[in-house]
Design an enzyme around this catalytic site. Structure first.
Site, mmCIF file in Angstrom:
data_model
loop_
_atom_site.group_PDB
_atom_site.id
_atom_site.type_symbol
_atom_site.label_atom_id
_atom_site.label_comp_id
_atom_site.label_asym_id
_atom_site.label_seq_id
_atom_site.Cartn_x
_atom_site.Cartn_y
_atom_site.Cartn_z
ATOM 1 N N MET A 246 5.336 7.113 -3.546
ATOM 2 C CA MET A 246 6.437 7.261 -4.502
ATOM 3 C C MET A 246 5.886 7.701 -5.858
ATOM 4 O O MET A 246 4.793 7.338 -6.229
ATOM 5 C CB MET A 246 7.142 5.906 -4.655
ATOM 6 C CG MET A 246 8.474 6.022 -5.384
ATOM 7 S SD MET A 246 9.190 4.425 -5.715
ATOM 8 C CE MET A 246 9.948 4.034 -4.157
ATOM 9 N N CYS A 247 6.633 8.516 -6.550
ATOM 10 C CA CYS A 247 6.247 8.958 -7.890
ATOM 11 C C CYS A 247 7.528 9.197 -8.675
ATOM 12 O O CYS A 247 8.617 9.245 -8.119
ATOM 13 C CB CYS A 247 5.470 10.267 -7.851
ATOM 14 S SG CYS A 247 3.833 10.135 -7.097
ATOM 15 N N GLY A 248 7.390 9.337 -9.972
ATOM 16 C CA GLY A 248 8.530 9.696 -10.808
ATOM 17 C C GLY A 248 8.260 11.021 -11.488
ATOM 18 O O GLY A 248 7.126 11.302 -11.878
ATOM 19 N N ARG B 184 8.465 3.686 -10.360
ATOM 20 C CA ARG B 184 8.155 4.688 -9.332
ATOM 21 C C ARG B 184 6.708 5.145 -9.415
ATOM 22 O O ARG B 184 6.200 5.745 -8.456
ATOM 23 C CB ARG B 184 9.055 5.916 -9.491
ATOM 24 C CG ARG B 184 10.530 5.659 -9.313
ATOM 25 C CD ARG B 184 11.291 6.966 -9.300
ATOM 26 N NE ARG B 184 10.978 7.745 -8.129
ATOM 27 C CZ ARG B 184 11.623 7.668 -6.965
ATOM 28 N NH1 ARG B 184 12.627 6.843 -6.839
ATOM 29 N NH2 ARG B 184 11.261 8.406 -5.938
ATOM 30 N N ASN C 17 6.655 14.938 -6.447
ATOM 31 C CA ASN C 17 6.998 13.661 -5.836
ATOM 32 C C ASN C 17 7.101 13.930 -4.346
ATOM 33 O O ASN C 17 7.944 14.715 -3.932
ATOM 34 C CB ASN C 17 8.327 13.144 -6.396
ATOM 35 C CG ASN C 17 8.798 11.846 -5.760
ATOM 36 O OD1 ASN C 17 9.955 11.485 -5.888
ATOM 37 N ND2 ASN C 17 7.931 11.136 -5.070
#
Lengths: 300, 236
Positions: free
Chosen positions: A1-3, A32, A178
């Site tokens: 997960m990333c933002g 995130r 992402n």
């Protein structure tokens, strides 16, 4: 997960508030991506045949004045150089050829990494909580026309500054991601015989170098992305920046989220609405989620 | 004659001031005890898991956009989002009613067993994935892979559907008014019966839409994947 976060100011009167508007967006994506964060900000281009290089020394002790002195001695004559340091980060502005500059830095200043090269782009990235990184580099004071930001939760490669996003290639181009690609090594195998060098084993770097290669081959950014639909396999929401443009695209399955808010004054993009809720006039903004494999771009 | 309408006792939470945990804890433990039947939520600002896991006859009105999993696992309660919803709205709902007045992100109504989910705007990809008995009415269109492996329940789509609608359907039934870009594996159009038209009419009425049931097509499972075919081409 990333933002991911992106912001492009249509109203030039807001450009001195670019950083202040963005910091809550980036910090809002901490859950995130708590392990690293980064930001590419596009300023007014430097003139007079000059280029900017964003430099980063990480945990290494670097005397920036000595770096500048070394450059001045190596690139003497008519060349002019200026260096603006901030802790372990510095922006070098120089009339010297940026490719030769970067090569000299790699050879003579091994403790210094070149994060970006261009006329508009300044790039920051480091490991740690997004709020700490924003404070470390005084993000709230940044000015410019648009930016691309990222908070990382590593899934496929190490947590280091070099693996943090944004990734850059060429000049004034950056990309954040992402998701995760399933064929980065294949992409790399296609690009390396063309003389394209990689700095990390990160999947996002493969995408970044693929798109930048397409741009050098003559594609505009949208055409490069369409080539990417065939070449890149995996999950992605990509947000990309050039000196004139901000572009977002999601994979065919739209596995990774994104929301766009557009008003007469700005276009703001984030993985989730909670990073947009603080923006001025957000209640009147047109809100939508980018559709899978549709390309959305805005120019300054 | 005395007014027999039950007294509505309302309470307001402002998520700019109150924490999400305070809100959800009140909805779970205190609302019914204190006789509060209507709860207004201000400044949701995209927060996750608002009004999740409710198990009482409450009327929750959320004024703004919400993030992931709003009203997930809902039982009995009526939850209205006056705005857009993030991924997984009303996922695994058991009963009650969830209403999103804007658009809903991916996997709205995923795996819901009962109750009614109404989305006035569009629903994104995978709406009603693995549906297990709930009803979903979407005022706009739905994204690709909607109703994937849906086992029971009904989905009414007033707009268009993107790719692979109803892929690997079991016993759930889809009614779609607009264009279908493509059907998924084993999904097929079937003739509308009087029973189907009556079902669409009652679902539209329950959701507050006014379309003519005659405009809808029925999509259901051809059931060709129900049994293993040893002779079928097994190359994947």
């Amino acid at each position: 997960m990333c933002g991911i976060v992106g912001l492009l100011l249509k109203n030039p009167a807001l450009r001195d508030r670019l950083g202040a508007l963005m910091v809550p967006m980036l910090v809002g994506m901490t859950e995130r991506g708590p392990d690293s964060a980064g930001l590419a900000v596009y300023t007014s281009p430097v003139g007079d045949e000059r280029h900017k290089l964003s430099l980063y020394s990480g945990a290494n002790a670097v005397e920036w004045s000595q770096v500048l002195q070394g450059i001045a001695e190596a690139f003497a004559g008519d060349e002019t150089h200026d260096l603006t340091p901030l802790g372990n980060h510095a922006v070098l502005t120089s009339t010297a050829d940026p490719v030769r500059l970067a090569a000299w830095i790699a050879r003579h200043q091994p403790d210094v990494a070149v994060l970006s090269v261009g006329r508009s782009i300044d790039l920051y990235k480091d490991v740690g909580a997004p709020a700490d990184i924003a404070a470390r580099y005084r993000f709230e004071t940044l000015q410019g026309s648009h930016l691309v930001g990222h908070t990382r939760m590593a899934t496929e490669s190490a947590v280091t500054p070099a693996h943090a996003h944004p990734f850059t290639a060429g000049r004034d181009f950056c990309l954040v991601h992402n998701g995760s690609l399933s064929n980065p090594h294949l992409v790399r195998k296609h690009l390396e015989p063309l003389g394209i060098e990689f700095e990390t084993d990160n999947d996002t770097e493969a995408a970044c170098r693929f798109f930048e290669w397409r741009l050098r081959e003559g594609d505009d950014l949208e055409t490069a992305v369409r080539h990417g639909f065939r070449e890149l396999d995996g999950f992605y929401t990509f947000l990309m920046g050039t000196d004139r443009e901000l572009l977002i695209v999601r994979d065919a399955f739209a596995c990774k989220p994104a929301v766009v808010a557009e008003t007469d004054d700005y276009v703001a993009i984030a993985s989730e609405f909670r990073s947009l809720a603080h923006l001025p006039d957000i209640g009147a903004a047109a809100l939508f989620e980018p559709k899978p494999e549709e390309i959305y771009s805005w120019r300054i | 004659m005395a007014n027999l309408r039950p007294l509505v006792i309302a309470r307001e939470f402002d998520l700019a001031r109150d924490t999400l945990r305070e809100l959800n804890s009140f909805l779970h433990r205190r609302a019914a005890v204190e006789g509060v039947s209507q709860i207004h939520v201000k400044n949701p600002d995209g927060a996750h898991s608002i009004a999740c896991g409710l198990n009482a006859d409450l009327d929750v009105q959320i004024h703004g956009h919400v993030g992931y999993y709003v009203a997930g696992m809902n039982q009995h309660a009526s939850v209205t989002v006056h705005g857009n919803a993030g991924p997984g709205a009303a996922e695994n709902m058991m009963s009650g009613r969830v209403h999103v007045t804007g658009f809903a992100s991916t996997a709205a109504g995923a795996s819901a067993h009962g109750g009614l989910l109404v989305i006035d705007g569009d629903a994104s990809l995978r709406c009603g994935i693995s549906l297990k008995g709930a009803d979903i009415v979407v005022g706009g269109g739905v994204g690709s892979f909607s109703a994937f492996m849906a086992q029971a329940g009904r989905i009414v789509i007033c707009g268009d559907a993107e790719d692979a609608l109803g892929d690997s359907l079991y016993e759930a039934v889809i009614y779609v008014r607009g264009k279908v870009r493509s059907l998924g594996a084993d999904a097929r159009f079937e003739a509308m019966t009087d029973t189907d038209r009556a079902a669409v009419k009652s679902l539209l009425a329950a959701a507050g839409f006014d379309h003519d049931p005659a405009q809808f097509q029925r999509v259901a499972s051809a059931k060709s994947l129900y049994h293993w075919h040893a002779d079928a081409d097994q190359e994947y």
